[in-house]
Design an enzyme around this catalytic site. Structure first.
Site, PDB file in Angstrom:
ATOM      1  N   GLY A 249      -4.782 -10.544  -9.345  1.00  0.00           N
ATOM      2  CA  GLY A 249      -4.500  -9.207  -9.015  1.00  0.00           C
ATOM      3  C   GLY A 249      -6.010  -8.474  -8.227  1.00  0.00           C
ATOM      4  O   GLY A 249      -5.883  -7.419  -7.578  1.00  0.00           O
ATOM      5  N   PRO A 292      -5.714 -15.775 -10.611  1.00  0.00           N
ATOM      6  CA  PRO A 292      -6.041 -15.314  -9.196  1.00  0.00           C
ATOM      7  C   PRO A 292      -5.102 -15.962  -7.965  1.00  0.00           C
ATOM      8  O   PRO A 292      -5.143 -17.206  -8.147  1.00  0.00           O
ATOM      9  CB  PRO A 292      -7.376 -15.599  -8.975  1.00  0.00           C
ATOM     10  CG  PRO A 292      -7.833 -16.713  -9.629  1.00  0.00           C
ATOM     11  CD  PRO A 292      -7.037 -16.689 -11.064  1.00  0.00           C
ATOM     12  N   ARG A 294      -4.108 -14.309  -4.540  1.00  0.00           N
ATOM     13  CA  ARG A 294      -4.904 -13.794  -3.261  1.00  0.00           C
ATOM     14  C   ARG A 294      -6.284 -14.127  -3.141  1.00  0.00           C
ATOM     15  O   ARG A 294      -6.628 -14.613  -2.104  1.00  0.00           O
ATOM     16  CB  ARG A 294      -4.238 -12.308  -3.451  1.00  0.00           C
ATOM     17  CG  ARG A 294      -4.945 -11.684  -1.828  1.00  0.00           C
ATOM     18  CD  ARG A 294      -4.704 -10.278  -2.111  1.00  0.00           C
ATOM     19  NE  ARG A 294      -3.446  -9.736  -2.805  1.00  0.00           N
ATOM     20  CZ  ARG A 294      -2.482  -9.269  -2.057  1.00  0.00           C
ATOM     21  NH1 ARG A 294      -2.472  -9.323  -0.919  1.00  0.00           N
ATOM     22  NH2 ARG A 294      -1.343  -9.010  -2.812  1.00  0.00           N
ATOM     23  N   ARG A 331       4.410  -9.303   5.847  1.00  0.00           N
ATOM     24  CA  ARG A 331       3.708  -8.415   5.138  1.00  0.00           C
ATOM     25  C   ARG A 331       3.567  -6.933   5.732  1.00  0.00           C
ATOM     26  O   ARG A 331       3.349  -5.726   4.953  1.00  0.00           O
ATOM     27  CB  ARG A 331       2.115  -8.963   4.464  1.00  0.00           C
ATOM     28  CG  ARG A 331       2.426 -10.074   3.755  1.00  0.00           C
ATOM     29  CD  ARG A 331       1.112 -10.595   2.990  1.00  0.00           C
ATOM     30  NE  ARG A 331       0.532  -9.604   2.069  1.00  0.00           N
ATOM     31  CZ  ARG A 331       0.121  -8.613   2.079  1.00  0.00           C
ATOM     32  NH1 ARG A 331      -0.812  -8.793   3.177  1.00  0.00           N
ATOM     33  NH2 ARG A 331      -0.436  -7.790   1.179  1.00  0.00           N
ATOM     34  N   TYR A 335       5.258  -4.153   3.529  1.00  0.00           N
ATOM     35  CA  TYR A 335       4.331  -3.438   2.822  1.00  0.00           C
ATOM     36  C   TYR A 335       3.325  -2.589   3.648  1.00  0.00           C
ATOM     37  O   TYR A 335       2.565  -1.986   3.189  1.00  0.00           O
ATOM     38  CB  TYR A 335       3.279  -3.998   1.767  1.00  0.00           C
ATOM     39  CG  TYR A 335       4.049  -5.232   1.157  1.00  0.00           C
ATOM     40  CD1 TYR A 335       4.924  -5.183   0.135  1.00  0.00           C
ATOM     41  CD2 TYR A 335       3.431  -6.526   1.336  1.00  0.00           C
ATOM     42  CE1 TYR A 335       5.444  -6.182  -0.657  1.00  0.00           C
ATOM     43  CE2 TYR A 335       3.826  -7.626   0.893  1.00  0.00           C
ATOM     44  CZ  TYR A 335       4.784  -7.512  -0.108  1.00  0.00           C
ATOM     45  OH  TYR A 335       5.507  -8.542  -1.003  1.00  0.00           O
ATOM     46  N   CYS A 362      14.408 -10.237  17.314  1.00  0.00           N
ATOM     47  CA  CYS A 362      15.002  -9.132  17.836  1.00  0.00           C
ATOM     48  C   CYS A 362      15.125  -8.112  16.757  1.00  0.00           C
ATOM     49  O   CYS A 362      16.159  -7.904  16.100  1.00  0.00           O
ATOM     50  CB  CYS A 362      16.317  -9.655  17.839  1.00  0.00           C
ATOM     51  SG  CYS A 362      17.101  -9.857  19.507  1.00  0.00           S
ATOM     52  N   TYR A 391       0.344 -14.968   0.818  1.00  0.00           N
ATOM     53  CA  TYR A 391       1.649 -14.344   1.127  1.00  0.00           C
ATOM     54  C   TYR A 391       1.832 -14.416   2.338  1.00  0.00           C
ATOM     55  O   TYR A 391       2.535 -13.303   2.830  1.00  0.00           O
ATOM     56  CB  TYR A 391       1.379 -13.037   0.302  1.00  0.00           C
ATOM     57  CG  TYR A 391       1.098 -13.088  -1.317  1.00  0.00           C
ATOM     58  CD1 TYR A 391       1.792 -13.724  -1.991  1.00  0.00           C
ATOM     59  CD2 TYR A 391      -0.096 -12.471  -1.564  1.00  0.00           C
ATOM     60  CE1 TYR A 391       1.780 -14.104  -3.553  1.00  0.00           C
ATOM     61  CE2 TYR A 391      -0.560 -12.946  -2.969  1.00  0.00           C
ATOM     62  CZ  TYR A 391       0.451 -13.266  -3.992  1.00  0.00           C
ATOM     63  OH  TYR A 391       0.162 -13.408  -5.085  1.00  0.00           O
TER      64      TYR A 391
HETATM   65  N1  LLP Z   1      -0.075 -13.742 -12.098  1.00  0.00           N
HETATM   66  C1  LLP Z   1       1.485 -13.139 -12.016  1.00  0.00           C
HETATM   67  C2  LLP Z   1       2.109 -13.381 -13.075  1.00  0.00           C
HETATM   68  C3  LLP Z   1       1.787 -12.716 -10.608  1.00  0.00           C
HETATM   69  O1  LLP Z   1       2.801 -12.032 -10.652  1.00  0.00           O
HETATM   70  C4  LLP Z   1       0.793 -12.778  -9.516  1.00  0.00           C
HETATM   71  C5  LLP Z   1       1.102 -12.147  -8.242  1.00  0.00           C
HETATM   72  C6  LLP Z   1      -0.408 -13.252  -9.674  1.00  0.00           C
HETATM   73  C7  LLP Z   1      -0.882 -13.735 -10.927  1.00  0.00           C
HETATM   74  C8  LLP Z   1      -1.590 -13.310  -8.595  1.00  0.00           C
HETATM   75  O2  LLP Z   1      -1.853 -12.193  -8.172  1.00  0.00           O
HETATM   76  P1  LLP Z   1      -2.796 -11.905  -6.899  1.00  0.00           P
HETATM   77  O3  LLP Z   1      -4.290 -12.644  -7.703  1.00  0.00           O
HETATM   78  O4  LLP Z   1      -2.421 -12.922  -5.958  1.00  0.00           O
HETATM   79  O5  LLP Z   1      -2.876 -10.583  -6.717  1.00  0.00           O
HETATM   80  N2  LLP Z   1       3.864 -10.673  -2.031  1.00  0.00           N
HETATM   81  C9  LLP Z   1       3.028  -9.542  -2.253  1.00  0.00           C
HETATM   82  C10 LLP Z   1       2.048  -9.967  -3.526  1.00  0.00           C
HETATM   83  C11 LLP Z   1       3.095 -10.109  -4.855  1.00  0.00           C
HETATM   84  C12 LLP Z   1       2.106 -10.568  -6.040  1.00  0.00           C
HETATM   85  C13 LLP Z   1       2.949 -11.091  -6.883  1.00  0.00           C
HETATM   86  N3  LLP Z   1       2.440 -11.608  -8.147  1.00  0.00           N
HETATM   87  C14 LLP Z   1       1.840  -9.444  -0.959  1.00  0.00           C
HETATM   88  O6  LLP Z   1       2.026 -10.331  -0.243  1.00  0.00           O
HETATM   89  O7  LLP Z   1       1.086  -8.638  -1.093  1.00  0.00           O
END
Ligand code: LLP
Length: 433
Positions: A249, A292, A294, A331, A335, A362, A391
């Site tokens: 996150g 992690p 993203r 995205r 969002y 379209c 993503y």
């Molecule tokens: N662990 C779990 C259980 C998760 O659900 C997620 C992301 C992560 C780790 C990784 O999180 P990150 O480090 O990538 O923030 N589609 C959305 C993001 C959805 C995230 C879903 N879960 C976007 O494009 O912003």
């Protein structure tokens, strides 16, 4: 450097991505194309692994959350860099296995694993299930007993944290679809059930509070709540939890208005809180897992497009339309995510023009950004959107029957195709009648 150090401008005034000339890449591989700098991904993996083991202890392990970007090559990198992976579907597990990723280092997530998912993951030898709820626990226990095995699990717990990010990517709040909440007592209930379930070994707990979070406090708060809960489990059940997965996150800089996070410093700060809380509550420091997605891959990526029509509506707005859009990057539509866009063949020119960058679908909502700061553009220019490594490909669709772009990996400035461009034949390959 533009936003991140892997983006720069060369002597021709062209954008470079991992030292490769973006205009030459567009000529050679066509557009739209996802470009991915391998060195940046590897560097990010090393930062996480080094910081996790230095601040949490030698057994700490970052997992790559492969929902951020999933194809065989990325699992090979994760394996070579010594990371585990988080998979969230049979398809991700299949891809990981196909890449030769060691199954024991796969953590299987998901709030609604089907019976088929459970069987497939057990067949694949997945090391750890992150069990979301009691229905899943029962189904997994039954299947493990049937197979005469004991499956290692973590339980997904909702710590009740609001991390102040987009509501679609918040996950750690009490009313979330994910996990069992501590405050409702359901977390303790599922812990007790897991401890007595046949065919199950409860190794630890998991929490994930959300995505694209810049503030460290919500992570520290969640970690301290989890440590307190581990102490409560020890007291009430006489069972010491071995492993604590703190999720992913951490945010990524998409535009010059975003802060840059020093990931090693962030891990150090969270580790200090966890260490203090473990001492205070007299529990041993669990093995810490980080997850992690993203922050490992986003900054490594850029998407190249060719500009088609340019439209100025006097008194209203300017449109620059490109040969991709919401099918390769949904995205903004989903969002309102902000990006940095520039004209790659005049990357050294000031971005003094304002335009809405539109896709080719379209649909009026098919935009990559509104009111973007960019150079004036004309048909045939190469437009780059930066920081698209996470993503984008993984959320891409074939809307309007548009084939998905290829992924071109740059290693030490040299490009190679990692995922080939979809063809029209691919698009009709499953059409039976
Ligand atoms: N662990 C779990 C259980 C998760 O659900 C997620 C992301 C992560 C780790 C990784 O999180 P990150 O480090 O990538 O923030 N589609 C959305 C993001 C959805 C995230 C879903 N879960 C976007 O494009 O912003």
């Amino acid at each position: 450097m533009i936003i991140h150090e892997n983006f720069d401008v060369n002597e021709k005034g062209h954008l470079t991505i991992g030292d490769a000339d973006a205009v030459e890449l567009a000529e050679k591989f066509g557009t739209p194309a996802y470009i991915l700098d391998e060195n940046t991904i590897r560097k990010n993996c090393r930062t996480y692994l080094r910081a996790a083991t230095e601040y949490f202890g030698a057994d700490a392990l970052p997992l790559y959350a492969s929902k951020a970007l999933c194809f065989t090559g990325i699992y090979k990198i994760a394996a070579e860099e010594g990371l585990g992976v988080d998979c969230v579907s049979g398809g991700e597990i299949f891809t990981a296995k196909k890449a030769g990723f060691p199954a024991e280092k796969i953590y299987f997530h998901g709030n609604n694993k089907t019976n088929r998912d459970i069987k497939d993951a057990l067949d694949a030898g997945v090391g750890t299930f992150v069990v979301d709820n009691e229905d899943e626990l029962e189904a997994l226990s039954a299947e493990a007993v049937r197979r005469g095995i004991t499956q290692r699990i973590l339980l997904r717990i909702t710590p009740g944290i609001d991390p102040h990010t987009h509501r679609a990517v918040v996950t750690g709040n009490v009313d979330s679809k994910f996990g069992s909440a501590i405050v409702t007592g359901q977390a303790m209930e599922i812990v007790k059930k897991a401890l007595s379930a046949d065919g199950i070994r409860l190794a630890g707990l998991h929490c994930h509070i959300g995505s694209q979070i810049f503030d460290i406090d919500p992570f520290s708060d969640a970690a301290s709540i989890m440590v307190k809960f581990i102490a409560e489990i020890k007291e009430k059940c006489g069972y010491e939890i071995d492993e604590l997965n703190l999720g992913g996150g951490l945010g990524v800089r998409y535009t010059e208005y975003d802060r840059e996070i020093d990931y090693a410093e962030a891990i150090k700060d969270i580790a200090a809180v966890v260490t203090d809380f473990c001492k205070e509550h007299r529990i041993k420091m669990p093995k810490i897992i980080l997850e992690p997605g993203r922050s490992l891959v986003a900054a490594a990526g850029a998407t190249l497009y060719t500009v088609g029509s340019v439209k100025e509506i006097p008194g209203f707005k300017n449109y620059i339309s490109v040969d991709g859009g919401m099918p390769d990057n949904p995205r903004y539509a989903l969002y309102q995510s902000q990006y940095t866009a520039l004209i790659a063949n005049r990357a050294d020119a000031p971005r003094g023009y304002r335009a809405t960058v539109a896709g080719r679908c379209c649909e009026s909502g098919d935009l990559l950004g509104e009111n973007m700061e960019i150079q004036k553009a004309e048909r045939g220019d190469i437009l780059a959107v930066l920081v698209t490594g996470a993503y984008n490909y993984s959320m891409a669709s074939n809307y309007n029957r548009i084939p998905r772009p290829p992924i071109i990996m740059i290693k030490d400035g040299e490009p190679r195709i990692a995922v080939r461009r979809e063809t029209y034949e691919d698009l009709t390959a499953n059409d039976v009648i």
